[in-house]
Motif scaffolding. Structure first.
Motif, PDB file in Angstrom:
ATOM      1  N   SER A  53       0.826  -1.207   0.000  1.00 31.46           N
ATOM      2  CA  SER A  53       0.000   0.000   0.000  1.00 31.46           C
ATOM      3  C   SER A  53       0.862   1.260   0.000  1.00 31.46           C
ATOM      4  N   ILE A  54       1.929   1.256   0.768  1.00 28.40           N
ATOM      5  CA  ILE A  54       2.842   2.401   0.791  1.00 28.40           C
ATOM      6  C   ILE A  54       3.457   2.615  -0.584  1.00 28.40           C
ATOM      7  N   LEU A  55       3.846   1.547  -1.251  1.00 23.75           N
ATOM      8  CA  LEU A  55       4.436   1.647  -2.589  1.00 23.75           C
ATOM      9  C   LEU A  55       3.425   2.197  -3.590  1.00 23.75           C
ATOM     10  N   VAL A  56       2.200   1.684  -3.571  1.00 26.56           N
ATOM     11  CA  VAL A  56       1.168   2.151  -4.510  1.00 26.56           C
ATOM     12  C   VAL A  56       0.853   3.624  -4.280  1.00 26.56           C
ATOM     13  N   HIS A  57       0.699   4.015  -3.009  1.00 26.08           N
ATOM     14  CA  HIS A  57       0.386   5.410  -2.709  1.00 26.08           C
ATOM     15  C   HIS A  57       1.552   6.332  -3.056  1.00 26.08           C
ATOM     16  N   SER A  58       2.779   5.851  -2.930  1.00 25.30           N
ATOM     17  CA  SER A  58       3.953   6.653  -3.301  1.00 25.30           C
ATOM     18  C   SER A  58       3.989   6.914  -4.804  1.00 25.30           C
ATOM     19  N   ILE A  59       3.671   5.892  -5.585  1.00 24.27           N
ATOM     20  CA  ILE A  59       3.651   6.048  -7.045  1.00 24.27           C
ATOM     21  C   ILE A  59       2.544   7.013  -7.466  1.00 24.27           C
ATOM     22  N   ILE A  60       1.367   6.888  -6.848  1.00 25.73           N
ATOM     23  CA  ILE A  60       0.262   7.804  -7.153  1.00 25.73           C
ATOM     24  C   ILE A  60       0.619   9.230  -6.751  1.00 25.73           C
ATOM     25  N   TYR A  61       1.257   9.398  -5.581  1.00 26.40           N
ATOM     26  CA  TYR A  61       1.685  10.717  -5.103  1.00 26.40           C
ATOM     27  C   TYR A  61       2.673  11.355  -6.081  1.00 26.40           C
ATOM     28  N   PHE A  62       3.667  10.590  -6.527  1.00 25.63           N
ATOM     29  CA  PHE A  62       4.655  11.105  -7.469  1.00 25.63           C
ATOM     30  C   PHE A  62       4.010  11.504  -8.795  1.00 25.63           C
ATOM     31  N   ALA A  63       3.104  10.657  -9.296  1.00 28.29           N
ATOM     32  CA  ALA A  63       2.452  10.951 -10.576  1.00 28.29           C
ATOM     33  C   ALA A  63       1.598  12.210 -10.489  1.00 28.29           C
TER      34      ALA A  63
ATOM     35  N   SER B 179       1.881  14.654  -8.291  1.00 26.96           N
ATOM     36  CA  SER B 179       2.764  15.805  -8.074  1.00 26.96           C
ATOM     37  C   SER B 179       3.350  16.291  -9.394  1.00 26.96           C
ATOM     38  N   CYS B 180       3.799  15.357 -10.215  1.00 34.97           N
ATOM     39  CA  CYS B 180       4.349  15.740 -11.517  1.00 34.97           C
ATOM     40  C   CYS B 180       3.298  16.399 -12.398  1.00 34.97           C
ATOM     41  N   ILE B 181       2.098  15.865 -12.388  1.00 37.31           N
ATOM     42  CA  ILE B 181       1.035  16.444 -13.213  1.00 37.31           C
ATOM     43  C   ILE B 181       0.713  17.864 -12.761  1.00 37.31           C
ATOM     44  N   PHE B 182       0.507  18.046 -11.444  1.00 36.38           N
ATOM     45  CA  PHE B 182       0.115  19.370 -10.951  1.00 36.38           C
ATOM     46  C   PHE B 182       1.243  20.393 -11.040  1.00 36.38           C
ATOM     47  N   LEU B 183       2.481  19.978 -10.802  1.00 32.24           N
ATOM     48  CA  LEU B 183       3.572  20.948 -10.755  1.00 32.24           C
ATOM     49  C   LEU B 183       4.245  21.171 -12.105  1.00 32.24           C
ATOM     50  N   LEU B 184       4.386  20.129 -12.900  1.00 29.59           N
ATOM     51  CA  LEU B 184       5.090  20.276 -14.175  1.00 29.59           C
ATOM     52  C   LEU B 184       4.139  20.500 -15.345  1.00 29.59           C
ATOM     53  N   ALA B 185       3.111  19.676 -15.454  1.00 31.07           N
ATOM     54  CA  ALA B 185       2.223  19.779 -16.616  1.00 31.07           C
ATOM     55  C   ALA B 185       1.252  20.949 -16.491  1.00 31.07           C
ATOM     56  N   ILE B 186       0.606  21.086 -15.342  1.00 30.81           N
ATOM     57  CA  ILE B 186      -0.354  22.161 -15.166  1.00 30.81           C
ATOM     58  C   ILE B 186       0.336  23.445 -14.709  1.00 30.81           C
ATOM     59  N   GLY B 187       1.334  23.331 -13.838  1.00 30.76           N
ATOM     60  CA  GLY B 187       2.085  24.498 -13.376  1.00 30.76           C
ATOM     61  C   GLY B 187       1.331  25.314 -12.351  1.00 30.76           C
ATOM     62  N   VAL B 188       1.007  24.692 -11.224  1.00 29.30           N
ATOM     63  CA  VAL B 188       0.280  25.387 -10.162  1.00 29.30           C
ATOM     64  C   VAL B 188       1.204  26.383  -9.490  1.00 29.30           C
ATOM     65  N   HIS B 189       0.761  27.655  -9.418  1.00 27.45           N
ATOM     66  CA  HIS B 189       1.542  28.717  -8.770  1.00 27.45           C
ATOM     67  C   HIS B 189       0.618  29.490  -7.826  1.00 27.45           C
ATOM     68  N   MET B 190       1.139  29.792  -6.645  1.00 25.04           N
ATOM     69  CA  MET B 190       0.405  30.602  -5.676  1.00 25.04           C
ATOM     70  C   MET B 190       1.376  31.624  -5.111  1.00 25.04           C
ATOM     71  N   SER B 191       1.041  32.887  -5.223  1.00 26.10           N
ATOM     72  CA  SER B 191       1.884  33.946  -4.677  1.00 26.10           C
ATOM     73  C   SER B 191       1.189  34.587  -3.488  1.00 26.10           C
ATOM     74  N   ILE B 192       1.894  34.673  -2.392  1.00 24.48           N
ATOM     75  CA  ILE B 192       1.360  35.292  -1.180  1.00 24.48           C
ATOM     76  C   ILE B 192       2.160  36.568  -0.923  1.00 24.48           C
ATOM     77  N   GLY B 193       1.480  37.644  -0.711  1.00 23.07           N
ATOM     78  CA  GLY B 193       2.158  38.925  -0.490  1.00 23.07           C
ATOM     79  C   GLY B 193       2.011  39.833  -1.681  1.00 23.07           C
TER      80      GLY B 193
END
Length: 70
Positions: free
Chosen positions: A43-53, A55-69
């Motif tokens: 279960s830890i291995l499966v959840h780690s793979i899903i987490y990595f996938a 994370s890559c989609i949201f940060l690299l493909a979509i490019g989520v940015h939040m600016s505070i200040g």
């Protein structure tokens, strides 16, 4: 200005994908178990793979940015 998007995405995904907290894939008795507060190595291995996938989609493909200040 600092970019808080990666921090926010990582924290939210970590909370949602903690094995056994909300869901566990694979479960002990069924493929998906909800809220059983147990975990296993597989279960830890499966959840780690899903987490990595996701994370890559949201940060690299979509490019989520939040600016505070200003």
């Amino acid at each position: 200005m600092s970019d808080w998007g990666p921090v926010f995405v990582a924290v939210v995904l970590f909370i949602l994908l903690t094995p056994g907290l909300l869901i566990q894939v694979p479960g002990h008795h069924r493929f998906i178990e909800f809220g059983n507060f147990h975990t296993s190595g597989v279960s830890i291995l499966v959840h780690s793979i899903i987490y990595f996938a996701l994370s890559c989609i949201f940060l690299l493909a979509i490019g989520v940015h939040m600016s505070i200040g200003s």
